[in-house]
Design a protein around this motif. Structure first.
Motif, PDB file in Angstrom:
ATOM      1  N   THR A 215    -113.119 -32.502   1.933  1.00 32.89           N
ATOM      2  CA  THR A 215    -112.296 -33.153   0.913  1.00 32.89           C
ATOM      3  C   THR A 215    -112.580 -34.644   0.871  1.00 32.89           C
ATOM      4  OG1 THR A 215    -110.538 -31.553   1.419  1.00 32.89           O
ATOM      5  CG2 THR A 215    -109.941 -33.443   0.058  1.00 32.89           C
ATOM      6  N   VAL A 216    -112.670 -35.246   2.052  1.00 35.02           N
ATOM      7  CA  VAL A 216    -112.930 -36.687   2.129  1.00 35.02           C
ATOM      8  C   VAL A 216    -114.304 -37.006   1.545  1.00 35.02           C
ATOM      9  CG1 VAL A 216    -113.147 -38.664   3.680  1.00 35.02           C
ATOM     10  CG2 VAL A 216    -111.431 -36.901   4.153  1.00 35.02           C
ATOM     11  N   ARG A 217    -115.278 -36.148   1.794  1.00 36.01           N
ATOM     12  CA  ARG A 217    -116.614 -36.388   1.233  1.00 36.01           C
ATOM     13  C   ARG A 217    -116.584 -36.298  -0.293  1.00 36.01           C
ATOM     14  NH1 ARG A 217    -121.607 -33.156   3.640  1.00 36.01           N
ATOM     15  NH2 ARG A 217    -120.237 -31.390   3.162  1.00 36.01           N
ATOM     16  N   LEU A 218    -115.883 -35.290  -0.829  1.00 38.78           N
ATOM     17  CA  LEU A 218    -115.796 -35.157  -2.276  1.00 38.78           C
ATOM     18  C   LEU A 218    -115.096 -36.376  -2.886  1.00 38.78           C
ATOM     19  CD1 LEU A 218    -116.145 -33.654  -4.919  1.00 38.78           C
ATOM     20  CD2 LEU A 218    -114.056 -32.363  -4.394  1.00 38.78           C
ATOM     21  N   GLU A 219    -114.025 -36.833  -2.261  1.00 41.66           N
ATOM     22  CA  GLU A 219    -113.327 -38.008  -2.778  1.00 41.66           C
ATOM     23  C   GLU A 219    -114.247 -39.232  -2.727  1.00 41.66           C
ATOM     24  OE1 GLU A 219    -110.819 -38.061  -4.438  1.00 41.66           O
ATOM     25  OE2 GLU A 219    -109.727 -36.237  -3.961  1.00 41.66           O
ATOM     26  N   THR A 220    -115.073 -39.322  -1.688  1.00 41.26           N
ATOM     27  CA  THR A 220    -116.029 -40.428  -1.598  1.00 41.26           C
ATOM     28  C   THR A 220    -117.027 -40.364  -2.752  1.00 41.26           C
ATOM     29  OG1 THR A 220    -115.845 -40.476   0.818  1.00 41.26           O
ATOM     30  CG2 THR A 220    -117.786 -41.514  -0.146  1.00 41.26           C
ATOM     31  N   VAL A 221    -117.509 -39.171  -3.063  1.00 35.58           N
ATOM     32  CA  VAL A 221    -118.438 -38.991  -4.187  1.00 35.58           C
ATOM     33  C   VAL A 221    -117.783 -39.431  -5.494  1.00 35.58           C
ATOM     34  CG1 VAL A 221    -119.629 -37.251  -5.580  1.00 35.58           C
ATOM     35  CG2 VAL A 221    -119.789 -37.174  -3.076  1.00 35.58           C
ATOM     36  N   LEU A 222    -116.532 -39.029  -5.697  1.00 39.76           N
ATOM     37  CA  LEU A 222    -115.832 -39.373  -6.941  1.00 39.76           C
ATOM     38  C   LEU A 222    -115.576 -40.881  -7.047  1.00 39.76           C
ATOM     39  CD1 LEU A 222    -113.272 -36.417  -7.059  1.00 39.76           C
ATOM     40  CD2 LEU A 222    -115.381 -36.668  -8.399  1.00 39.76           C
ATOM     41  N   VAL A 223    -115.231 -41.493  -5.926  1.00 42.08           N
ATOM     42  CA  VAL A 223    -115.011 -42.941  -5.937  1.00 42.08           C
ATOM     43  C   VAL A 223    -116.330 -43.678  -6.188  1.00 42.08           C
ATOM     44  CG1 VAL A 223    -114.380 -44.926  -4.510  1.00 42.08           C
ATOM     45  CG2 VAL A 223    -112.946 -42.886  -4.492  1.00 42.08           C
ATOM     46  N   LEU A 224    -117.408 -43.218  -5.571  1.00 42.98           N
ATOM     47  CA  LEU A 224    -118.719 -43.833  -5.809  1.00 42.98           C
ATOM     48  C   LEU A 224    -119.077 -43.783  -7.288  1.00 42.98           C
ATOM     49  CD1 LEU A 224    -120.707 -42.526  -2.715  1.00 42.98           C
ATOM     50  CD2 LEU A 224    -120.430 -44.933  -3.356  1.00 42.98           C
ATOM     51  N   GLU A 225    -118.765 -42.654  -7.927  1.00 44.00           N
ATOM     52  CA  GLU A 225    -119.041 -42.532  -9.359  1.00 44.00           C
ATOM     53  C   GLU A 225    -118.225 -43.559 -10.158  1.00 44.00           C
ATOM     54  OE1 GLU A 225    -119.384 -39.004 -12.737  1.00 44.00           O
ATOM     55  OE2 GLU A 225    -118.658 -38.555 -10.716  1.00 44.00           O
ATOM     56  N   GLN A 226    -116.966 -43.769  -9.764  1.00 42.71           N
ATOM     57  CA  GLN A 226    -116.136 -44.775 -10.426  1.00 42.71           C
ATOM     58  C   GLN A 226    -116.715 -46.176 -10.254  1.00 42.71           C
ATOM     59  OE1 GLN A 226    -112.215 -44.349  -8.787  1.00 42.71           O
ATOM     60  NE2 GLN A 226    -111.667 -42.647 -10.129  1.00 42.71           N
ATOM     61  N   PHE A 227    -117.400 -46.402  -9.120  1.00 38.77           N
ATOM     62  CA  PHE A 227    -117.992 -47.710  -8.836  1.00 38.77           C
ATOM     63  C   PHE A 227    -119.418 -47.824  -9.385  1.00 38.77           C
ATOM     64  CE2 PHE A 227    -114.330 -48.237  -6.315  1.00 38.77           C
ATOM     65  CZ  PHE A 227    -114.271 -49.530  -5.825  1.00 38.77           C
ATOM     66  N   GLY A 228    -119.824 -46.850 -10.201  1.00 40.85           N
ATOM     67  CA  GLY A 228    -121.105 -46.952 -10.869  1.00 40.85           C
ATOM     68  C   GLY A 228    -122.271 -46.286 -10.185  1.00 40.85           C
ATOM     69  N   VAL A 229    -122.004 -45.504  -9.130  1.00 41.13           N
ATOM     70  CA  VAL A 229    -123.076 -44.794  -8.435  1.00 41.13           C
ATOM     71  C   VAL A 229    -123.142 -43.379  -8.996  1.00 41.13           C
ATOM     72  CG1 VAL A 229    -123.976 -44.017  -6.212  1.00 41.13           C
ATOM     73  CG2 VAL A 229    -122.710 -46.180  -6.364  1.00 41.13           C
ATOM     74  N   ALA A 230    -124.185 -43.082  -9.757  1.00 41.32           N
ATOM     75  CA  ALA A 230    -124.310 -41.782 -10.417  1.00 41.32           C
ATOM     76  C   ALA A 230    -124.513 -40.672  -9.393  1.00 41.32           C
ATOM     77  CB  ALA A 230    -125.485 -41.803 -11.395  1.00 41.32           C
ATOM     78  N   PRO A 231    -123.984 -39.477  -9.666  1.00 39.31           N
ATOM     79  CA  PRO A 231    -124.139 -38.358  -8.724  1.00 39.31           C
ATOM     80  C   PRO A 231    -125.591 -38.056  -8.372  1.00 39.31           C
ATOM     81  CG  PRO A 231    -122.510 -37.820 -10.394  1.00 39.31           C
ATOM     82  CD  PRO A 231    -123.140 -39.114 -10.820  1.00 39.31           C
ATOM     83  N   GLY A 232    -126.516 -38.300  -9.302  1.00 37.79           N
ATOM     84  CA  GLY A 232    -127.923 -38.031  -9.018  1.00 37.79           C
ATOM     85  C   GLY A 232    -128.497 -38.875  -7.910  1.00 37.79           C
ATOM     86  N   ARG A 233    -127.800 -39.954  -7.550  1.00 43.56           N
ATOM     87  CA  ARG A 233    -128.271 -40.815  -6.457  1.00 43.56           C
ATOM     88  C   ARG A 233    -127.764 -40.346  -5.102  1.00 43.56           C
ATOM     89  NH1 ARG A 233    -126.615 -46.828  -7.823  1.00 43.56           N
ATOM     90  NH2 ARG A 233    -127.643 -47.118  -5.791  1.00 43.56           N
ATOM     91  N   LEU A 234    -126.968 -39.289  -5.084  1.00 45.15           N
ATOM     92  CA  LEU A 234    -126.325 -38.851  -3.845  1.00 45.15           C
ATOM     93  C   LEU A 234    -126.914 -37.540  -3.339  1.00 45.15           C
ATOM     94  CD1 LEU A 234    -122.608 -39.468  -4.902  1.00 45.15           C
ATOM     95  CD2 LEU A 234    -124.162 -41.059  -3.752  1.00 45.15           C
ATOM     96  N   ALA A 235    -126.879 -37.382  -2.025  1.00 52.83           N
ATOM     97  CA  ALA A 235    -127.274 -36.113  -1.401  1.00 52.83           C
ATOM     98  C   ALA A 235    -126.370 -35.867  -0.206  1.00 52.83           C
ATOM     99  CB  ALA A 235    -128.737 -36.149  -0.964  1.00 52.83           C
ATOM    100  N   ALA A 236    -125.974 -34.612  -0.016  1.00 52.46           N
ATOM    101  CA  ALA A 236    -125.120 -34.224   1.114  1.00 52.46           C
ATOM    102  C   ALA A 236    -125.925 -33.397   2.106  1.00 52.46           C
ATOM    103  CB  ALA A 236    -123.923 -33.421   0.618  1.00 52.46           C
ATOM    104  N   GLU A 237    -125.495 -33.450   3.377  1.00 52.54           N
ATOM    105  CA  GLU A 237    -126.150 -32.684   4.441  1.00 52.54           C
ATOM    106  C   GLU A 237    -127.652 -32.974   4.446  1.00 52.54           C
ATOM    107  OE1 GLU A 237    -124.473 -30.895   6.664  1.00 52.54           O
ATOM    108  OE2 GLU A 237    -122.583 -31.387   5.686  1.00 52.54           O
ATOM    109  N   VAL A 238    -127.991 -34.236   4.599  1.00 51.64           N
ATOM    110  CA  VAL A 238    -129.385 -34.677   4.525  1.00 51.64           C
ATOM    111  C   VAL A 238    -130.048 -34.608   5.892  1.00 51.64           C
ATOM    112  CG1 VAL A 238    -130.919 -36.607   3.951  1.00 51.64           C
ATOM    113  CG2 VAL A 238    -128.855 -36.181   2.585  1.00 51.64           C
TER     114      VAL A 238
END
Length: 315
Positions: free
Chosen positions: A31-54
């Motif tokens: 849940t915390v990771r998903l919320e981090t992803v959503l907040v990053l998107e609000q701050f202008g970081v597009a989902p395509g720039r993110l990867a999980a379990e790298v």
């Protein structure tokens, strides 16, 4: 330029909102990771720039929770330990797990490295006091620094050292506390910016209780392989992984596949067949017959499920 302190403050606020809405018992690290992803998107970081379990080569097959602009962008590890509902609450193991994230992230070459941990008041007090007892510094204010010398880590309680496991390094890991934010009543979000550890100070292997840093650094590859192949070494990894699974899920019980997946995420060198044999035969109090080791760490909890023995001690 990403405003990381602002992001972590926003994540804390979103966790607080979940708890205020009555969803606190449903919160997990995912849940915390998903919320981090959503907040990053609000701050202008597009989902395509993110990867999980790298996957990170420096972690011998282990994975990072979240990376921005992989592979060399910003590495993030998240931790949300929860008190056990079974009465089996090994704070020393949780302490080792918390410190382990600092060591893992410090080993990864990246533009920036973050460890974010949500701690309840009781656990935060325990961690602060444990750090004082063992010569470590846990920041209690923003801007405070944290240092984790290998010599001090080697002197931690055995259960904590086992939880750190193969993440042990020979040098000193340092970090700066950038954020301490309330995430609802009785819960704090700590965000640490981690300094990268020089490659010369990395050690592949396990620091065992009573072994100082110079001895750990001198371990040969053959000795490391021998240790990792030992039954006691497998047991230590399994106990740490199982505790991580139940802490993250908030459930009392776990399954073999969950533990195997967690161990693979951490870069285990043990085969799946070995892990299954250890859980089902050597670590389970219900197992009988020739060849069982009799550690009695777990007991069966229905078909295909296990739990820690609330009355059993890790030996």
């Amino acid at each position: 330029m990403i405003d990381w302190p602002g992001i972590w403050a926003a994540v804390a606020a979103r966790v607080a909102a979940h708890r205020a809405a009555g969803r606190g018992h449903l919160l997990t690290e995912d849940t915390v990771r998903l919320e981090t992803v959503l907040v990053l998107e609000q701050f202008g970081v597009a989902p395509g720039r993110l990867a999980a379990e790298v996957l990170a080569p420096e972690l011998a097959g282990g994975k990072l929770d979240l990376v921005v602009d992989p592979p060399g962008g910003v590495a993030v590890e998240l931790k949300y330990p929860r008190d056990s509902r079974t009465g089996f609450s090994p704070d020393t193991m949780t302490f080792g797990e918390l410190l382990r994230d600092f060591l893992r992230v410090a080993a990864v070459p990246a533009d920036d490295r973050w460890v974010v941990q949500l701690l309840n008041d009781r656990l935060a007090r325990y961690v602060i006091n444990a750090c004082l007892r063992h010569g470590l510094a846990w920041p209690e204010a923003v801007g405070g620094t944290m240092t984790l010398p290998a010599s001090a880590l080697a002197g931690l309680p055995v259960t904590a050292v086992r939880a750190i496991g193969a993440a042990a390094v020979s040098g000193t890991v340092s970090a700066t506390c950038a954020v301490i934010e309330p995430a609802g009543e009785g819960l704090l979000l700590y965000a640490f910016r981690i300094d990268q550890l020089p490659a010369a100070e990395l050690v592949t292997g396990v620091i065992t209780a009573g072994v100082d840093a110079s001895e750990a650094a001198a371990h040969t590859d053959a000795a490391v392989i021998a240790k990792r192949s030992s039954r006691e070494g497998a047991r230590a990894e399994i106990l740490a992984a199982a505790q991580a699974v139940v802490s993250r899920s908030g459930q009392n019980a776990f399954t073999m596949p969950e533990v195997i997946a967690e161990m693979r995420r951490r870069g285990t060198g043990y085969a799946e067949s070995t892990i299954r044999t250890m859980i089902g035969a050597h670590l389970c109090a219900d197992a009988t017959g020739v060849g069982t080791a009799g550690y009695a760490d777990f007991t069966r909890d229905g078909r295909g499920r296990y739990r820690f023995r609330s009355s059993g001690a890790v030996r």
